[in-house]
Motif scaffolding. Structure first.
Motif, PDB file in Angstrom:
ATOM      1  N   VAL A  80       0.858  -1.190   0.000  1.00  0.00           N
ATOM      2  CA  VAL A  80       0.000   0.000   0.000  1.00  0.00           C
ATOM      3  C   VAL A  80       0.891   1.237   0.000  1.00  0.00           C
ATOM      4  O   VAL A  80       1.799   1.354   0.828  1.00  0.00           O
ATOM      5  CB  VAL A  80      -0.935   0.029   1.227  1.00  0.00           C
ATOM      6  CG1 VAL A  80      -1.726   1.334   1.259  1.00  0.00           C
ATOM      7  CG2 VAL A  80      -1.880  -1.170   1.215  1.00  0.00           C
ATOM      8  N   MET A  81       0.678   2.138  -0.953  1.00  0.00           N
ATOM      9  CA  MET A  81       1.387   3.418  -0.992  1.00  0.00           C
ATOM     10  C   MET A  81       0.386   4.537  -1.197  1.00  0.00           C
ATOM     11  O   MET A  81      -0.630   4.354  -1.875  1.00  0.00           O
ATOM     12  CB  MET A  81       2.428   3.443  -2.120  1.00  0.00           C
ATOM     13  CG  MET A  81       3.621   2.549  -1.875  1.00  0.00           C
ATOM     14  SD  MET A  81       4.924   2.810  -3.134  1.00  0.00           S
ATOM     15  CE  MET A  81       6.174   1.664  -2.545  1.00  0.00           C
ATOM     16  N   GLU A  82       0.650   5.694  -0.609  1.00  0.00           N
ATOM     17  CA  GLU A  82      -0.272   6.815  -0.668  1.00  0.00           C
ATOM     18  C   GLU A  82       0.071   7.783  -1.797  1.00  0.00           C
ATOM     19  O   GLU A  82       1.240   8.017  -2.102  1.00  0.00           O
ATOM     20  CB  GLU A  82      -0.265   7.590   0.658  1.00  0.00           C
ATOM     21  CG  GLU A  82      -0.856   6.820   1.822  1.00  0.00           C
ATOM     22  CD  GLU A  82      -0.977   7.681   3.066  1.00  0.00           C
ATOM     23  OE1 GLU A  82      -0.430   8.814   3.080  1.00  0.00           O
ATOM     24  OE2 GLU A  82      -1.623   7.234   4.034  1.00  0.00           O
ATOM     25  N   SER A  83      -0.979   8.339  -2.411  1.00  0.00           N
ATOM     26  CA  SER A  83      -0.817   9.392  -3.410  1.00  0.00           C
ATOM     27  C   SER A  83      -2.080  10.236  -3.446  1.00  0.00           C
ATOM     28  O   SER A  83      -3.193   9.699  -3.377  1.00  0.00           O
ATOM     29  CB  SER A  83      -0.549   8.817  -4.800  1.00  0.00           C
ATOM     30  OG  SER A  83      -0.534   9.857  -5.777  1.00  0.00           O
ATOM     31  N   ARG A  84      -1.915  11.528  -3.571  1.00  0.00           N
ATOM     32  CA  ARG A  84      -3.067  12.392  -3.790  1.00  0.00           C
ATOM     33  C   ARG A  84      -3.552  12.223  -5.233  1.00  0.00           C
ATOM     34  O   ARG A  84      -2.876  11.627  -6.056  1.00  0.00           O
ATOM     35  CB  ARG A  84      -2.693  13.852  -3.522  1.00  0.00           C
ATOM     36  CG  ARG A  84      -2.344  14.141  -2.073  1.00  0.00           C
ATOM     37  CD  ARG A  84      -1.799  15.538  -1.911  1.00  0.00           C
ATOM     38  NE  ARG A  84      -0.557  15.709  -2.666  1.00  0.00           N
ATOM     39  CZ  ARG A  84       0.038  16.884  -2.867  1.00  0.00           C
ATOM     40  NH1 ARG A  84      -0.497  17.991  -2.384  1.00  0.00           N
ATOM     41  NH2 ARG A  84       1.161  16.943  -3.559  1.00  0.00           N
ATOM     42  N   ASN A  85      -4.750  12.764  -5.507  1.00  0.00           N
ATOM     43  CA  ASN A  85      -5.356  12.583  -6.832  1.00  0.00           C
ATOM     44  C   ASN A  85      -4.757  13.533  -7.875  1.00  0.00           C
ATOM     45  O   ASN A  85      -5.471  14.300  -8.523  1.00  0.00           O
ATOM     46  CB  ASN A  85      -6.868  12.798  -6.752  1.00  0.00           C
ATOM     47  CG  ASN A  85      -7.580  11.579  -6.221  1.00  0.00           C
ATOM     48  OD1 ASN A  85      -7.187  10.453  -6.502  1.00  0.00           O
ATOM     49  ND2 ASN A  85      -8.623  11.788  -5.446  1.00  0.00           N
ATOM     50  N   PHE A  86      -3.448  13.479  -8.023  1.00  0.00           N
ATOM     51  CA  PHE A  86      -2.759  14.264  -9.041  1.00  0.00           C
ATOM     52  C   PHE A  86      -2.024  13.295  -9.970  1.00  0.00           C
ATOM     53  O   PHE A  86      -1.339  12.375  -9.499  1.00  0.00           O
ATOM     54  CB  PHE A  86      -1.768  15.249  -8.421  1.00  0.00           C
ATOM     55  CG  PHE A  86      -2.407  16.236  -7.476  1.00  0.00           C
ATOM     56  CD1 PHE A  86      -3.502  16.994  -7.882  1.00  0.00           C
ATOM     57  CD2 PHE A  86      -1.929  16.389  -6.185  1.00  0.00           C
ATOM     58  CE1 PHE A  86      -4.084  17.908  -7.019  1.00  0.00           C
ATOM     59  CE2 PHE A  86      -2.513  17.296  -5.322  1.00  0.00           C
ATOM     60  CZ  PHE A  86      -3.594  18.059  -5.736  1.00  0.00           C
ATOM     61  N   PHE A  87      -2.154  13.503 -11.273  1.00  0.00           N
ATOM     62  CA  PHE A  87      -1.610  12.557 -12.240  1.00  0.00           C
ATOM     63  C   PHE A  87      -0.101  12.379 -12.068  1.00  0.00           C
ATOM     64  O   PHE A  87       0.388  11.238 -11.990  1.00  0.00           O
ATOM     65  CB  PHE A  87      -1.940  13.014 -13.662  1.00  0.00           C
ATOM     66  CG  PHE A  87      -1.584  12.006 -14.716  1.00  0.00           C
ATOM     67  CD1 PHE A  87      -2.512  11.061 -15.135  1.00  0.00           C
ATOM     68  CD2 PHE A  87      -0.318  11.985 -15.286  1.00  0.00           C
ATOM     69  CE1 PHE A  87      -2.181  10.114 -16.099  1.00  0.00           C
ATOM     70  CE2 PHE A  87       0.019  11.051 -16.242  1.00  0.00           C
ATOM     71  CZ  PHE A  87      -0.918  10.113 -16.659  1.00  0.00           C
ATOM     72  N   ALA A  88       0.636  13.487 -12.018  1.00  0.00           N
ATOM     73  CA  ALA A  88       2.094  13.388 -11.939  1.00  0.00           C
ATOM     74  C   ALA A  88       2.530  12.688 -10.662  1.00  0.00           C
ATOM     75  O   ALA A  88       3.439  11.843 -10.679  1.00  0.00           O
ATOM     76  CB  ALA A  88       2.721  14.782 -12.025  1.00  0.00           C
ATOM     77  N   GLU A  89       1.892  13.022  -9.553  1.00  0.00           N
ATOM     78  CA  GLU A  89       2.243  12.383  -8.283  1.00  0.00           C
ATOM     79  C   GLU A  89       1.888  10.896  -8.330  1.00  0.00           C
ATOM     80  O   GLU A  89       2.670  10.046  -7.890  1.00  0.00           O
ATOM     81  CB  GLU A  89       1.503  13.064  -7.132  1.00  0.00           C
ATOM     82  CG  GLU A  89       1.824  12.461  -5.772  1.00  0.00           C
ATOM     83  CD  GLU A  89       1.152  13.212  -4.632  1.00  0.00           C
ATOM     84  OE1 GLU A  89       0.892  12.596  -3.574  1.00  0.00           O
ATOM     85  OE2 GLU A  89       0.878  14.432  -4.788  1.00  0.00           O
ATOM     86  N   GLY A  90       0.727  10.577  -8.886  1.00  0.00           N
ATOM     87  CA  GLY A  90       0.311   9.184  -8.986  1.00  0.00           C
ATOM     88  C   GLY A  90       1.258   8.366  -9.845  1.00  0.00           C
ATOM     89  O   GLY A  90       1.590   7.218  -9.512  1.00  0.00           O
ATOM     90  N   GLU A  91       1.694   8.949 -10.960  1.00  0.00           N
ATOM     91  CA  GLU A  91       2.638   8.234 -11.833  1.00  0.00           C
ATOM     92  C   GLU A  91       3.943   7.949 -11.107  1.00  0.00           C
ATOM     93  O   GLU A  91       4.497   6.846 -11.196  1.00  0.00           O
ATOM     94  CB  GLU A  91       2.914   9.046 -13.095  1.00  0.00           C
ATOM     95  CG  GLU A  91       3.858   8.346 -14.060  1.00  0.00           C
ATOM     96  CD  GLU A  91       4.291   9.224 -15.223  1.00  0.00           C
ATOM     97  OE1 GLU A  91       5.264   8.849 -15.897  1.00  0.00           O
ATOM     98  OE2 GLU A  91       3.658  10.279 -15.441  1.00  0.00           O
ATOM     99  N   ALA A  92       4.437   8.956 -10.369  1.00  0.00           N
ATOM    100  CA  ALA A  92       5.699   8.783  -9.646  1.00  0.00           C
ATOM    101  C   ALA A  92       5.583   7.701  -8.579  1.00  0.00           C
ATOM    102  O   ALA A  92       6.484   6.868  -8.414  1.00  0.00           O
ATOM    103  CB  ALA A  92       6.120  10.110  -9.021  1.00  0.00           C
TER     104      ALA A  92
END
Length: 337
Positions: free
Chosen positions: A213-225
């Motif tokens: 499980v890893m966390e990411s906000r709903n931003f495309f660039a952050e999600g891709e990283a």
């Protein structure tokens, strides 16, 4: 310049006094009474002329603003615009208008709430993925009707409409497991609960070490990283579940950068079943949730609460929508079991 019909014109058209027309059209409490026939004649005259009561005057008289604040975390998120559309559509033919505000951090949250406070809103709809900071921030609205979309919370004068996150997590885990996947990742929004996902994998006999499980906000660039980091640190993963379709699309992009093919090498499952699912290549499988419908439900709850009718929290379920991004576990994993 267009001239708007006046109360005087309506009363003349209906053949009644202005006082009586005002009582009927504005819903005033008065000793002046109108028979059902007279009331119907007044409403027909108003409709024929296109007359609308002055909401500002009504608000001053009733100590109401007829404004409903709509506060959303990250208004660009894949599901928020449709929820707002449902809210707006429901209020369209009522006396209420909406004020829209969005935030990304506590400072912006406090600023938007202060704006709502100054406008003396009658009610507040909050679209939020998490209650972090929210309960404290809403202290100044204890006497204001509140409806939470995405969460429920024991706040004064509040109700909520949410999707069962546990059930969605369980459905995602069962879907991957049924396709033979035994190493899976979850790209989850910060601070969001994922116990349904974890619990279902445990029930299915898959060790905790085989899921990430890893966390990411709903931003495309952050999600891709984050997706690239997950796949780089855990190359054994063959399936990723994402907390939104934006994060799912970002996962597909991150996988491609690493040379991982979807779905041949990696299955991807999103959440929301937004239009984005049909725009990606491959098209995204997703767990659909009511979007516009959630907004409509929230707005109706506000209207009921403002009229002092009892309202209970509502929990909705999700539905799996299968497209091209789901596939069986790669043969290499099957051979390794």
């Amino acid at each position: 310049m267009k001239s708007y019909p006046t109360l005087k014109e309506v009363s003349a058209e209906a053949g009644v006094s202005m006082a009586l027309a005002s009582v009927v059209l504005n819903g005033k409490k008065s000793r002046i009474m109108a028979s059902p026939t007279t009331r119907e004649r007044i409403f027909k005259a108003a409709a024929a002329l296109g007359y609308e009561p002055d909401r500002n005057a009504q608000g001053l008289r009733m100590a109401r603003s007829f404004l409903v604040g709509v506060l959303a975390y990250d208004i660009s998120s894949s599901f928020v615009p449709e929820i707002v559309t449902g809210i707006e559509h429901t209020f369209l033919h009522t006396k209420y208008n909406i004020l829209l505000g969005s935030y990304h951090n506590r400072t912006e949250l406090d600023e938007r709430l202060e704006m709502f406070r100054k406008r003396k809103i009658d009610a507040l709809i909050v679209i939020c993925p998490s209650m972090d900071d929210m309960a404290d921030a809403l202290n100044g609205f204890r006497q204001t009707v509140k409806v939470l979309v995405g969460r429920t919370a024991p706040l004064p004068l509040s109700a909520g409409v949410e999707t069962d996150r546990d059930a969605i997590g369980r459905l995602a885990a069962r879907t991957f497991h049924g396709l033979g996947h035994r190493h899976a990742g979850y790209l989850v929004n910060p601070h969001c609960d994922h116990s349904g996902w974890d619990g279902e994998w445990t029930r299915l006999g898959v060790p905790e070490a085989q899921r990430v499980v890893m966390e990411s906000r709903n931003f495309f660039a952050e999600g891709e990283a984050v997706a690239r980091r997950m796949l780089t640190e855990h190359p054994e993963i063959t399936a990723i579940f994402a907390d939104s379709d934006i994060l799912a699309a970002a996962t597909v992009k991150g996988a491609a950068v690493l040379g991982r093919r979807v779905p041949a090498d990696l299955s991807v499952l999103g959440t929301d079943d937004s239009e984005l699912c049909r725009m990606t290549s491959p098209t995204l499988s997703s767990i659909g949730q009511l979007k516009r419908g959630r907004g409509e439900i929230a707005a109706k709850m506000v209207l009921d609460m403002l009229e002092h009718r009892e309202v209970k929290n509502i929990t909705l379920s999700g539905k799996l929508v299968v497209r091209e991004s789901l596939g069986p576990a790669p043969r290499r994993q099957e051979e390794g079991r």
